[in-house]
Motif scaffolding. Structure first.
Motif, PDB file in Angstrom:
ATOM      1  N   GLY A  31      -5.517  -4.867  -8.431  1.00 40.91           N
ATOM      2  CA  GLY A  31      -4.651  -4.134  -7.524  1.00 40.91           C
ATOM      3  C   GLY A  31      -5.013  -4.435  -6.096  1.00 40.91           C
ATOM      4  O   GLY A  31      -5.895  -5.238  -5.801  1.00 40.91           O
ATOM      5  N   VAL A  32      -4.288  -3.762  -5.193  1.00 42.71           N
ATOM      6  CA  VAL A  32      -4.523  -3.916  -3.761  1.00 42.71           C
ATOM      7  C   VAL A  32      -5.114  -2.611  -3.255  1.00 42.71           C
ATOM      8  O   VAL A  32      -4.529  -1.520  -3.468  1.00 42.71           O
ATOM      9  N   GLY A  33      -6.254  -2.705  -2.582  1.00 42.28           N
ATOM     10  CA  GLY A  33      -6.909  -1.530  -2.044  1.00 42.28           C
ATOM     11  C   GLY A  33      -7.645  -1.869  -0.767  1.00 42.28           C
ATOM     12  O   GLY A  33      -7.518  -2.970  -0.218  1.00 42.28           O
ATOM     13  N   LEU A  34      -8.438  -0.891  -0.323  1.00 40.85           N
ATOM     14  CA  LEU A  34      -9.220  -1.135   0.870  1.00 40.85           C
ATOM     15  C   LEU A  34     -10.274  -2.196   0.605  1.00 40.85           C
ATOM     16  O   LEU A  34     -10.789  -2.322  -0.509  1.00 40.85           O
TER      17      LEU A  34
ATOM     18  N   VAL B 192       0.821  -1.221   0.000  1.00 42.62           N
ATOM     19  CA  VAL B 192       0.000   0.000   0.000  1.00 42.62           C
ATOM     20  C   VAL B 192       0.850   1.264   0.000  1.00 42.62           C
ATOM     21  O   VAL B 192       0.311   2.377  -0.017  1.00 42.62           O
ATOM     22  N   ARG B 193       2.187   1.111   0.064  1.00 39.07           N
ATOM     23  CA  ARG B 193       3.059   2.268   0.060  1.00 39.07           C
ATOM     24  C   ARG B 193       2.911   3.006  -1.298  1.00 39.07           C
ATOM     25  O   ARG B 193       2.971   2.382  -2.353  1.00 39.07           O
ATOM     26  N   ASP B 194       2.685   4.275  -1.232  1.00 44.59           N
ATOM     27  CA  ASP B 194       2.524   5.128  -2.421  1.00 44.59           C
ATOM     28  C   ASP B 194       1.344   4.705  -3.292  1.00 44.59           C
ATOM     29  O   ASP B 194       1.291   5.002  -4.496  1.00 44.59           O
ATOM     30  N   SER B 195       0.370   3.993  -2.706  1.00 45.05           N
ATOM     31  CA  SER B 195      -0.785   3.559  -3.462  1.00 45.05           C
ATOM     32  C   SER B 195      -1.814   4.702  -3.540  1.00 45.05           C
ATOM     33  O   SER B 195      -2.058   5.389  -2.543  1.00 45.05           O
ATOM     34  N   GLN B 196      -2.430   4.886  -4.744  1.00 41.79           N
ATOM     35  CA  GLN B 196      -3.471   5.904  -4.917  1.00 41.79           C
ATOM     36  C   GLN B 196      -4.804   5.460  -4.341  1.00 41.79           C
ATOM     37  O   GLN B 196      -5.725   6.254  -4.205  1.00 41.79           O
TER      38      GLN B 196
ATOM     39  N   GLY C 134       4.003   9.118   6.129  1.00 40.35           N
ATOM     40  CA  GLY C 134       4.061   7.658   6.120  1.00 40.35           C
ATOM     41  C   GLY C 134       5.071   7.097   5.144  1.00 40.35           C
ATOM     42  O   GLY C 134       5.590   5.997   5.330  1.00 40.35           O
ATOM     43  N   GLY C 135       5.394   7.811   4.105  1.00 40.42           N
ATOM     44  CA  GLY C 135       6.341   7.323   3.124  1.00 40.42           C
ATOM     45  C   GLY C 135       7.763   7.212   3.639  1.00 40.42           C
ATOM     46  O   GLY C 135       8.608   6.554   3.019  1.00 40.42           O
TER      47      GLY C 135
END
Length: 590
Positions: free
Chosen positions: A573-576, A528-532, A540-541
């Motif tokens: 993708g990976v999201g909430l 999730v790092r730098d994920s839109q 957090g980065g």
């Protein structure tokens, strides 16, 4: 051994992560980063290289380094092991002296009561003698007797010529033992031992073995008179002088209806009476056979000239019945004339003693190098000894003759390997070769003589202390001892693995100091790092992977369809969790 692979894995997995983070900061290919991040255990290192088909210097180096993990653990186990080590020591050992006097010299019967006592003494002696004759053939040919006493071979049975040098005793049946009864040896040390043993034995050279219809007469009354003479006042009980050249002995040939014996011995030469008539105590013979303290000037050690030079002749006679006709039996006699001498030998004895068994054997022999009495002087040269040898030995196996059978000893002379089988007829000895006849008759004489010397000591029921009738020797002992031994090969591997482990720990620290950016490789927060699709907290980065995971550990994420490009084509993708749709099988995705 258990901790080492765990420590090794902890250190090297950390080094791999630090090296990957440093390479990522400096710029690296994905293949190299995956090789480093996939090398967290021994198995994962191997599978990563095969899955990436990355057979390069990085993969080989990682594989070799991780191979030190199991090798280091095993080296700790195998660093110190046990081995069998041979240690050489010395141990005192004693053995019975064959120059000891026969107990016959003290068995004197002057009354019916003392005669019964003497007869009682013969019971164990005759029993042991018969037992030796009745043993299986393998035991007769064995290096030890029934009671684990060491048997001494005839040196002449395998020695080609007289020599002062050692001759190895051949294996098999080439060497013939001088007696069925061995020499008692005490305090044999545990392990492999070797010692020297001095001994002597009677040796016969028989010839002129013939069959006659008449007996050679024996003079038995003289031996009976010599047995008790000289014990009282000399005037009242004088000892008659022995006239050499006349066969002295006892022969009670069996007649039908009588219970007697089937063979006899006579001797024509005895030692001068001055050496035995004045002192009847046990030990006189020992003084006359000085082995280690021979005093050439002592009167007791000087042997009369004519006796020293004259070799005694032993006359053997056995009784045969050719036809079992009780009214008119056909009787003849086998006769043999045997020259008697005493052979002195030195033997090297090798023994193996463990908790379960004792195995000793003579491995080499030579003529004794010590001074000795004349070889013409034997135990048989003493009248009080020969009297019992002549009268008791032929009857030692019990009464024979009146039932068509010979004494067991005669069957042994006839066939040493088949002596207890063909006993239904008389033993005929006229076709026995002279050499075998001499050896077998000598074995019987030596066996009975040894039993009369050592008596029940041969059974090993009691171990005597060192006395004048025992000789001491030093045994060279080789023992196998279990000792600890360091394996230098495994020690080198252990030191190498430990050294590499130390270098790896130091390298991990160096990479940590050289890396400026956050440590993100190997953590799930990288998804999730730098994920839109995910809103991160401010700053957090800049967090390390583990710190970001701690900050977002309650956030639920999901991989699936996060959007659509066109109708029927989605984006993975990976999201909430709540904003990601489930992936549908068969649907197109980018």
């Amino acid at each position: 051994a258990t901790v080492f692979p765990i420590v090794f894995a902890a250190v090297f997995s950390r080094v791999a992560m630090k090296a990957a983070a440093w390479k990522l900061e400096k710029g690296s290919s994905l293949g190299t980063l995956e090789q480093l991040m996939g090398s967290r255990t021994v198995l994962s290192t191997l599978t990563t290289q095969f899955r990436l088909c990355a057979f390069n210097i990085v993969g080989v180096s990682l594989t070799l380094l991780w191979a030190l993990s199991p090798l280091g653990g095993q080296s700790a186990l195998r660093l110190i092991g046990t081995t069998l080590n041979i240690t050489d020591t010395e141990s005192p050992t004693i053995y019975f002296d064959t120059d000891a006097p026969s107990q016959f010299s003290s068995w004197i019967a002057l009354s019916p009561g003392s005669m019964n006592a003497v007869l009682d003494n013969f019971i164990p002696l005759d029993t042991m003698y018969s037992s030796s004759l009745l043993t299986p053939n393998d035991m007769k040919r064995n290096t030890m007797d029934l009671w684990n006493n060491v048997k001494i071979p005839y040196l002449s049975s395998f020695e080609k010529e007289k020599s002062k040098y050692w001759t190895l005793v051949p294996e098999g049946d080439t060497a013939v033992y001088s007696s069925l009864v061995g020499i008692p040896v005490y305090h044999i040390p545990n392990g492999n031992s070797s010692f020297l043993l001095e001994s002597s034995y009677l040796e016969l050279h028989c010839s002129n073995i013939t069959t006659n219809t008449s007996l050679e007469p024996f003079n038995s009354t003289l031996l009976d008179k010599l047995l008790a003479c000289g014990l009282g006042p000399e005037a009242s009980n004088p000892c008659p002088k022995i006239q050499n050249g006349i066969f002295q002995g006892t022969f009670d040939p069996c007649g039908f209806g009588q219970v007697k014996t089937t063979w006899a011995l006579g001797l024509d030469t005895f030692i001068d009476e001055s050496y035995w008539r004045t002192n009847k105590e046990v030990g006189v013979l020992y003084d006359l056979f000085p082995r280690h303290n021979l005093d050439q000037t002592s009167d007791r050690s000087l042997i009369q000239t004519d006796t020293r030079e004259t070799q005694a002749t032993l006359l053997f006679q056995s009784y045969n019945v050719l036809s079992q006709m009780y009214t008119n039996p056909q009787i003849n006699y086998t006769q043999a004339y045997c020259k008697v001498q005493r052979s002195y030998v030195e033997s090297r004895v090798d023994c193996i003693l463990d908790k379960t068994s004792t195995n000793c054997k003579v491995t080499a022999q030579r003529d004794s190098q010590l001074p000795h009495a004349s070889t013409n002087i034997t135990h048989l040269s003493f009248p009080d000894i020969f009297r019992y040898m002549s009268s008791a030995l032929p009857k030692a196996n019990g009464a024979t003759g009146n039932n068509g059978r010979s004494d067991l000893a005669l069957y042994y002379i006839q066939n040493a390997s088949n002596s207890v089988v063909n006993t239904n007829t008389y033993a005929y000895l006229d076709d026995v070769p002279e050499k075998e006849f001499s050896q077998r008759l000598g074995q019987l004489l030596n066996s009975y003589l040894m039993l009369s010397q050592a008596y029940t000591l041969v059974t090993g029921l009691r171990v005597p202390e060192i006395s004048r009738y025992n000789q001491s020797t030093i045994a060279q002992v080789q023992k196998l001892q279990e000792v600890y031994k360091v394996s230098f090969l495994w020690l080198g591997i252990f030191l190498l693995a430990t050294f590499v482990l130390l270098i790896a720990a130091i390298t991990s620290v160096i990479f940590s100091h050289l890396t400026v950016n956050p440590e993100i490789l190997g953590y799930c927060s990288l998804l999730v790092r730098d994920s839109q699709l995910v809103d991160l907290p401010p700053g957090g980065g800049t967090l390390d992977g583990i710190d970001m995971t701690k900050a977002l550990k309650k956030m639920e994420v999901k991989i699936g369809e996060v959007g659509r490009i066109s109708e029927g084509v989605g984006v993975l993708g990976v999201g909430l969790n709540e904003s990601v749709r489930r992936t549908v099988a068969g649907k197109k995705y980018l």
